[in-house]
Design an enzyme around this catalytic site. Structure first.
Site, short mmCIF file in Angstrom:
data_model
loop_
_atom_site.label_atom_id
_atom_site.label_comp_id
_atom_site.label_asym_id
_atom_site.label_seq_id
_atom_site.Cartn_x
_atom_site.Cartn_y
_atom_site.Cartn_z
CD GLU A 1 -3.18 0.62 2.24
OE1 GLU A 1 -4.29 -0.34 2.02
OE2 GLU A 1 -2.86 1.43 3.06
NE ARG B 1 -5.18 36.35 -12.45
CZ ARG B 1 -6.36 37.17 -12.62
NH1 ARG B 1 -7.17 37.12 -13.53
NH2 ARG B 1 -6.58 38.06 -11.69
CD GLN C 1 13.76 35.27 -9.07
OE1 GLN C 1 13.85 35.66 -8.04
NE2 GLN C 1 14.71 35.04 -10.21
#
Ligand SMILES: Cc1cc2nc3c(=O)[nH]c(=O)nc-3n(C[C@H](O)[C@H](O)[C@H](O)COP(=O)(O)OP(=O)(O)OC[C@H]3O[C@@H](n4cnc5c(N)ncnc54)[C@H](O)[C@@H]3O)c2cc1C
Length: 367
Positions: free
Chosen positions: A230, A256, A267
Site C-alpha cells: 500500500e 493569467r 519569479q
C-alpha cells in the site's frame, strides 16, 4: 543504472492514461474490466501478475489521466490490503474462492485492523477471535474501514492471544453476510470522494477456522506485508495527481495576466512552480526505487517509508502551492483546485501516519 521505461511499461502507462481520460468516473465494474482491481494478482487468479514497479506506474497513469483519486484509493485499498494478503498468505481454497471475484470486481474487498483505541498502536487490539471447534468467534469493533459500506469481503485482524501482543494477532477473511458482522453507517469525510469509509462491528461473529490467513499469530506479518504494497503502490496515485496539477499550474501561470504580463513571469510564481516540479521528481524517484527494491525481494521497508513520506508531504505542500498560484480562484469549488489538497490530507494519516514512518526510518538508522 538505467532510469528509462521499457516499451511495455510505456505502453502500460499510455493505456492507463487514455482509459482515465475517457472515463474519469469509471465505476467499479469498468475498473475491473480495465484490470486495475487485479493488477498485482497472479494471472492464475484473474489478475495481470504485474510487479510493484509496473503496478505503481499504472496507478500513476490513471491519476495523471484524471481518474478520481478517491476511486483509485478505494481500488488500491481493495487490491493491496485485502486481495494481496489472500494471494500471498491464503490457502489454495481461499485463493480460488475469493481472488477471481476480487480481480474482476464482482466482489469488493476491505481491510479492518484500526480500532478506536488501536490506531498507530495497531496491534493493541481489543477485537478478540476465540477458537470454538472448527470456527473462531470474533467480537469487537473496527473504527475506519475503507470500502466498509460496500465491501463483500473483509480482511479482519483480531487477537487470538492477547498475552502475546503483536505475535498474538491473526487475520481472517470474513464475508459480509457472516452472522454477527454489522457495518456502521458511512462516514462523511473531507477528500477522496469516490471512496467510502465506515466502522465495523463484530458481535459473536462465527468464522470457519479455514478462513484464517496463515498460521495463528501470523496477522502482524501479513498486515506489514500488505502495508508495504500500500505505502508503495497506492501512493503512486498521488504522483499522477501531482503531475496533472503541475501541468495545470503551468498552463494557468502562462495564461493569467497581472501588471500586464503572465504571472509565470514573476519569479515568486515561477520558482514556486519549480519547487512543485522538484518535489514531484524527488518523490517519484523515491517511490519507484522503493517499488524496485521490493520487486527484487530486498528489505525495502526503509525505502518504502521514505517514499510514503516524500509523496504525501509533496501532495500536501503542492496542494497548497497550487491554490496560492491560482489566487482567489484556487478556493472556488468550481475550479476544483482545492480538491487536490483535500484529497492529499488523508495521505498523511492512512497506511501508517507520517510520524510513524519517521519512527520506522529512525529505527533503521539505529536511533
Ligand atoms: C481516509 C482513511 C482511510 C482509512 N482506511 C483504513 C482501513 O481501510 N482500514 C483500517 O484498518 N484503517 C484505516 N484507516 C485508519 C488509519 O490507519 C489510522 O487513522 C492511522 O493508523 C492512525 O491512527 P489514528 O487515526 O487512531 O491516530 P493516532 O494513532 O491516535 O495518532 C494521533 C497522532 O499521534 C501521533 N502518534 C501516535 N503514536 C505516535 C508515536 N509512537 N510517535 C509519534 N507520533 C505518534 C500520530 O502520528 C498522529 O499525529 C484509515 C484512515 C483514513 C484517514
Amino acid at each position: 543504472m538505467d532510469f528509462s521505461w521499457t516499451p511495455e511499461q510505456v505502453e502500460l502507462y499510455q493505456r492507463a492514461f487514455a482509459f482515465a481520460r475517457a472515463e474519469t468516473e469509471a465505476d467499479w465494474k469498468r475498473l475491473g474490466e480495465f484490470g486495475l482491481l487485479g493488477l498485482s494478482l497472479g494471472v492464475e487468479h484473474g489478475g495481470s501478475g504485474l510487479p510493484a514497479v509496473d503496478t505503481a506506474r499504472v496507478l500513476e497513469g490513471l491519476a495523471h489521466g484524471g481518474l478520481s483519486p478517491g476511486r483509485l484509493f478505494a481500488a488500491s485499498a481493495h487490491l493491496f490490503a485485502a486481495a494481496m494478503p489472500i494471494a500471498e498468505h491464503g490457502s489454495p481454497e481461499l485463493q480460488q474462492r475469493f481472488l477471481p471475484r476480487l480481480a474482476s470486481g464482482s466482489a469488493i474487498g476491505a481491510n479492518a485492523i484500526s480500532e478506536s483505541t488501536a490506531g498507530s498502536d495497531a496491534y493493541a487490539l481489543k477485537c478478540r477471535a476465540e477458537r470454538d471447534g472448527d470456527d473462531y468467534v470474533l467480537s469487537g469493533a473496527k473504527s475506519f474501514v475503507t470500502n466498509g459500506p460496500v465491501a463483500d469481503v473483509f480482511l479482519i485482524y483480531a487477537s487470538t492471544n492477547p498475552k502475546h501482543g503483536w505475535l498474538g494477532v491473526s487475520a481472517f477473511v470474513v464475508e459480509r453476510d457472516a452472522p454477527g458482522l454489522r457495518v456502521g453507517s458511512e462516514f462523511v469525510k473531507h477528500g477522496l470522494s469516490g471512496s467510502t469509509l465506515s466502522s465495523l462491528y463484530l458481535e459473536a461473529c462465527r468464522v470457519p477456522a479455514a478462513n484464517r490467513l496463515g498460521d495463528e499469530g501470523a496477522g502482524a506479518r501479513i498486515f506489514e506485508a500488505s502495508m508495504r504494497w500500500e505505502r508503495c503502490c497506492l501512493f503512486a496515485l498521488y504522483l499522477g495527481v501531482l503531475q496533472r496539477q503541475l501541468e495545470q499550474v503551468i498552463a494557468y501561470a502562462r495564461e493569467r495576466k497581472q501588471f500586464g504580463k503572465p504571472i509565470g513571469k514573476f519569479q515568486a510564481v515561477s520558482h514556486r512552480i519549480v519547487e512543485m516540479k522538484l518535489r514531484l521528481e524527488a518523490a517519484r524517484l523515491l517511490l519507484y526505487r522503493a517499488a524496485w527494491e521490493s520487486d527484487q525481494g530486498r528489505d525495502a521497508s526503509e525505502a518504502i517509508s521514505l517514499a510514503k513520506l516524500a509523496v504525501s508531504e509533496a501532495a500536501v505542500q503542492s496542494g497548497i502551492d497550487a491554490i496560492r498560484i491560482h489566487g482567489g480562484a484556487g478556493v472556488i469549488a468550481e475550479t476544483g483546485v482545492a480538491l487536490a489538497l483535500a484529497d492529499a490530507l488523508p495521505s498523511l494519516l492512512f497506511s501508517g501516519t507520517n510520524e510513524i514512518q519517521r519512527e520506522l526510518v529512525a529505527r533503521k538508522l539505529g536511533l
